[in-house]
Design a protein around this motif. Structure first.
Motif, PDB file in Angstrom:
ATOM      1  N   GLU A 280       0.833  -1.209   0.000  1.00 10.83           N
ATOM      2  CA  GLU A 280       0.000   0.000   0.000  1.00 10.83           C
ATOM      3  C   GLU A 280       0.866   1.256   0.000  1.00 10.83           C
ATOM      4  OE1 GLU A 280      -3.323   0.186  -0.449  1.00 10.83           O
ATOM      5  OE2 GLU A 280      -3.194  -1.979  -0.753  1.00 10.83           O
ATOM      6  N   GLN A 281       1.981   1.204   0.718  1.00  6.40           N
ATOM      7  CA  GLN A 281       2.884   2.368   0.724  1.00  6.40           C
ATOM      8  C   GLN A 281       3.402   2.637  -0.688  1.00  6.40           C
ATOM      9  OE1 GLN A 281       5.476   1.011   3.910  1.00  6.40           O
ATOM     10  NE2 GLN A 281       4.638   2.537   5.345  1.00  6.40           N
ATOM     11  N   ARG A 283       1.835   1.786  -3.520  1.00 10.91           N
ATOM     12  CA  ARG A 283       0.708   2.294  -4.315  1.00 10.91           C
ATOM     13  C   ARG A 283       0.516   3.787  -4.044  1.00 10.91           C
ATOM     14  NH1 ARG A 283      -4.708   0.035  -3.110  1.00 10.91           N
ATOM     15  NH2 ARG A 283      -5.374   0.966  -5.070  1.00 10.91           N
ATOM     16  N   LEU A 284       0.620   4.151  -2.751  1.00 10.80           N
ATOM     17  CA  LEU A 284       0.422   5.553  -2.386  1.00 10.80           C
ATOM     18  C   LEU A 284       1.475   6.434  -3.049  1.00 10.80           C
ATOM     19  CD1 LEU A 284      -0.977   7.794  -0.784  1.00 10.80           C
ATOM     20  CD2 LEU A 284       0.400   7.162   1.206  1.00 10.80           C
TER      21      LEU A 284
ATOM     22  N   HIS B 188      -4.333  17.873  -2.611  1.00  7.06           N
ATOM     23  CA  HIS B 188      -3.894  16.529  -3.012  1.00  7.06           C
ATOM     24  C   HIS B 188      -2.648  16.119  -2.229  1.00  7.06           C
ATOM     25  CE1 HIS B 188      -2.072  13.493  -5.763  1.00  7.06           C
ATOM     26  NE2 HIS B 188      -3.344  13.178  -5.985  1.00  7.06           N
ATOM     27  N   GLY B 192      -2.062  13.019   0.585  1.00  4.82           N
ATOM     28  CA  GLY B 192      -0.994  12.025   0.464  1.00  4.82           C
ATOM     29  C   GLY B 192      -0.256  11.844   1.777  1.00  4.82           C
ATOM     30  N   LEU B 195      -2.504  10.030   4.387  1.00  5.95           N
ATOM     31  CA  LEU B 195      -2.615   8.586   4.117  1.00  5.95           C
ATOM     32  C   LEU B 195      -1.312   7.886   4.478  1.00  5.95           C
ATOM     33  CD1 LEU B 195      -4.570   8.549   0.720  1.00  5.95           C
ATOM     34  CD2 LEU B 195      -5.396   7.715   2.937  1.00  5.95           C
ATOM     35  N   ALA B 196      -0.186   8.542   4.181  1.00  3.38           N
ATOM     36  CA  ALA B 196       1.117   7.952   4.505  1.00  3.38           C
ATOM     37  C   ALA B 196       1.232   7.725   6.013  1.00  3.38           C
ATOM     38  CB  ALA B 196       2.248   8.855   4.009  1.00  3.38           C
ATOM     39  N   LEU B 199      -0.338   4.682   7.183  1.00  3.93           N
ATOM     40  CA  LEU B 199       0.390   3.469   6.794  1.00  3.93           C
ATOM     41  C   LEU B 199       1.681   3.309   7.578  1.00  3.93           C
ATOM     42  CD1 LEU B 199      -0.231   3.580   2.946  1.00  3.93           C
ATOM     43  CD2 LEU B 199      -0.947   1.768   4.537  1.00  3.93           C
ATOM     44  N   GLU B 200       1.989   4.309   8.405  1.00  2.00           N
ATOM     45  CA  GLU B 200       3.235   4.245   9.181  1.00  2.00           C
ATOM     46  C   GLU B 200       2.981   3.861  10.622  1.00  2.00           C
ATOM     47  OE1 GLU B 200       4.799   8.151   8.426  1.00  2.00           O
ATOM     48  OE2 GLU B 200       5.219   7.549   6.352  1.00  2.00           O
ATOM     49  N   TYR B 208      -7.169   2.872   7.780  1.00  2.00           N
ATOM     50  CA  TYR B 208      -6.777   2.809   6.374  1.00  2.00           C
ATOM     51  C   TYR B 208      -7.556   1.735   5.629  1.00  2.00           C
ATOM     52  CZ  TYR B 208      -4.033   2.425   2.169  1.00  2.00           C
ATOM     53  OH  TYR B 208      -3.657   2.390   0.855  1.00  2.00           O
ATOM     54  N   PRO B 210      -7.550   0.101   1.572  1.00  6.17           N
ATOM     55  CA  PRO B 210      -6.927   0.159   0.244  1.00  6.17           C
ATOM     56  C   PRO B 210      -7.790   0.910  -0.775  1.00  6.17           C
ATOM     57  CG  PRO B 210      -6.623  -2.019   1.182  1.00  6.17           C
ATOM     58  CD  PRO B 210      -7.537  -1.264   2.128  1.00  6.17           C
ATOM     59  N   ILE B 213      -6.961   4.634  -1.865  1.00  6.02           N
ATOM     60  CA  ILE B 213      -6.060   4.963  -2.984  1.00  6.02           C
ATOM     61  C   ILE B 213      -6.850   5.000  -4.293  1.00  6.02           C
ATOM     62  CG2 ILE B 213      -4.006   4.264  -4.300  1.00  6.02           C
ATOM     63  CD1 ILE B 213      -2.897   4.718  -1.735  1.00  6.02           C
ATOM     64  N   ASP B 214      -7.775   4.057  -4.455  1.00  7.25           N
ATOM     65  CA  ASP B 214      -8.606   4.061  -5.665  1.00  7.25           C
ATOM     66  C   ASP B 214      -9.349   5.390  -5.787  1.00  7.25           C
ATOM     67  OD1 ASP B 214      -7.817   1.373  -6.049  1.00  7.25           O
ATOM     68  OD2 ASP B 214      -9.401   0.710  -4.681  1.00  7.25           O
ATOM     69  N   ARG B 216      -8.436   8.203  -4.395  1.00  2.34           N
ATOM     70  CA  ARG B 216      -7.440   9.260  -4.636  1.00  2.34           C
ATOM     71  C   ARG B 216      -7.066   9.349  -6.122  1.00  2.34           C
ATOM     72  NH1 ARG B 216      -3.531  12.415  -2.361  1.00  2.34           N
ATOM     73  NH2 ARG B 216      -1.352  12.184  -2.996  1.00  2.34           N
ATOM     74  N   LEU B 217      -7.062   8.211  -6.786  1.00  2.00           N
ATOM     75  CA  LEU B 217      -6.720   8.212  -8.211  1.00  2.00           C
ATOM     76  C   LEU B 217      -7.788   8.929  -9.037  1.00  2.00           C
ATOM     77  CD1 LEU B 217      -5.258   4.600  -8.419  1.00  2.00           C
ATOM     78  CD2 LEU B 217      -3.986   6.736  -8.797  1.00  2.00           C
ATOM     79  N   TRP B 219      -9.102  11.805  -8.121  1.00  2.00           N
ATOM     80  CA  TRP B 219      -9.119  13.141  -7.509  1.00  2.00           C
ATOM     81  C   TRP B 219      -9.817  14.192  -8.373  1.00  2.00           C
ATOM     82  CZ3 TRP B 219      -7.581  14.862  -2.726  1.00  2.00           C
ATOM     83  CH2 TRP B 219      -7.485  16.240  -2.557  1.00  2.00           C
TER      84      TRP B 219
END
Lengths: 289, 289
Positions: A280-281, A283-284, B188, B192, B195-196, B199-200, B208, B210, B213-214, B216-217, B219
């Motif tokens: 996922e990281q 993909r991001l 945007h 990012g 979301l990062a 994931l951290e 989170y 997945p 991200i879809d 976000r694509l 946007w």
């Protein structure tokens, strides 16, 4: 976070100090006492504020688990006579918790639709979902309180309800509900003062109802009804906690600490990721402009 | 209480600075701007805390009136892409208001039952009662956002919804609802980073998905869908307020101030006593033991 003890804690958990056990007598309890706490009002207010972060963390773990397939939920049930401070608990204790993770239900005089169903019908509809902290402002116990004192049903009917309630609560516990049953206990004198205040301040008139005096005139009958509740429904799986409530600051602290102790006892971890973190990281990263 | 202005207020009400009018372009708005406020983060946090007492008072007047036959209610509707900060608004702004007077409804992917009804069906069921502040975390606008972008219905179907929504909202206003429609607008780049972070940190994994991200694509498609919403549904009776949300502290302050300004505009008095105060005081005195 851990279970950091408040500076002024007497060392005993509130859950132990306030739990109703064998031989409990409501009439022996001093409504001005402060069990499990050694401090004064300002210490109490400080302790209340100090616990916010830990409760935030515990509540978020509960919620996160609920969102991730966990089944635990909490039901905090608050009983007490008029002016006992139920509203203050909602505002200052429940209000300090993330509103997305709590749901208050106030049970008022039943509607005709509710009366047309068994007394637990409206209660079942309001039970918390997984991950949530449900809060009941009054509850199914009104069906053995006002209903009994005002003789709204035959004695044989309300007398059967104690065992119905015990079975119902056992089913909640079996369904991973942590049940915290709290009675706010005020003195007759303190209630008189609080009602007088509502009759003195124009910004409090809306809280006053002439029926409050009718209820007050039945004080002894209500005390007896509460005593019977303690005798018959403070079970191993769903004990009662009676909170002395003449001091508002103490009642708020005590209910908050009961909630904290019960949440902490769930010992919940953060749920693990149900996705591939590295993937996922990556993909991001690709979405960067 | 009055409408005391914050020290760092720029003098313009937030409602004026953030209202979407003729010719508004989302792409012209800087998500890091702080309209109607001159201060920095610590000033903003102070202003947020400072307004608590006034909002408490205003909310209680609304509630008191609702309990006493008044018909006014408030609906605060929050929209925004993933990570825009809707949860933080619920926690820090709505969470500061008495939970007995607020009701949050989060609108997620519709259930089969909801899909079997018109799109406003689930919305109507969640409308606030008199005296309450209803809060929508997402809303009927998802039916012209994700539904449009993901092509979940035919274009002719979603295209008709803007006027349906306008008529629906007019009916709410006619029913004494104060409608506050807020879009939290992030960049945007900021999305990012947020979301990062999810994931951290293992304590954020549960937030989170997945699918984020879809989304976000897509946007640009979402920005276009929001622009159309602003063009077609920011009406005289129910305008939109777009809040720059890259700075969380500002977004929270702005939404709180929008709520405060709208509550203050209702100009509600405490409801008068609907009983004889002197007579009740005498009845109360007689209950002294």
């Amino acid at each position: 976070m851990g279970q950091k003890k408040s500076k002024k804690s007497a060392g005993t958990p509130f859950s132990d100090a306030l739990r109703v056990g064998e031989g409990f007598l409501l009439s022996d309890l001093d409504p001005r006492a402060t069990p499990a706490f050694d401090g004064d009002k300002s210490d109490g207010e400080e302790a209340l504020a100090d616990a916010d972060d830990e409760i935030d963390d515990l509540q978020e773990r509960l919620y996160a688990n609920g969102q991730s397939g966990g089944t635990q939920k909490v039901l905090l049930l608050i009983q007490g006579l008029d002016t006992a401070g139920k509203g203050g608990i909602m505002r200052h204790v429940v209000g300090a918790v993330d509103p997305q993770g709590t749901e208050i239900t106030a049970f008022k005089s039943p509607t005709q639709e509710e009366l047309d169903h068994p007394f637990l019908w409206r209660i079942r509809k309001a039970l918390p979902e997984a991950g949530m902290i449900g809060v009941f402002d009054r509850s199914h116990y009104e069906d053995v309180l006002i209903v009994r004192v005002e003789e709204l049903v035959e004695p044989a009917v309300w007398a059967r309800r104690y065992s119905t309630i015990n079975e119902f609560e056992q089913s909640l516990v079996d369904d991973d509900t942590t049940l915290i049953k709290v009675m706010l206990h005020i003195s007759h004198e303190e209630q008189g003062e609080r009602l007088a205040e509502r009759l003195e301040r124009p910004d409090k008139f809306w809280k006053y109802n002439p029926g409050d005096i009718d209820t007050r005139l039945q004080w002894d009958a209500y005390m007896q009804a509460y005593q019977d509740i303690m005798d018959k429904t403070s079970t191993e799986h769903a004990p009662w906690f009676v909170v002395p409530a003449d001091r508002k600051w103490y009642a708020r602290l005590a209910v908050q600490q009961l909630l904290r102790e019960h949440l902490a006892a769930l010992d919940l971890e953060w749920p693990p990721a149900d996705f591939d973190v590295t993937k996922e990281q990556k993909r991001l990263k690709k979405t960067t402009r």
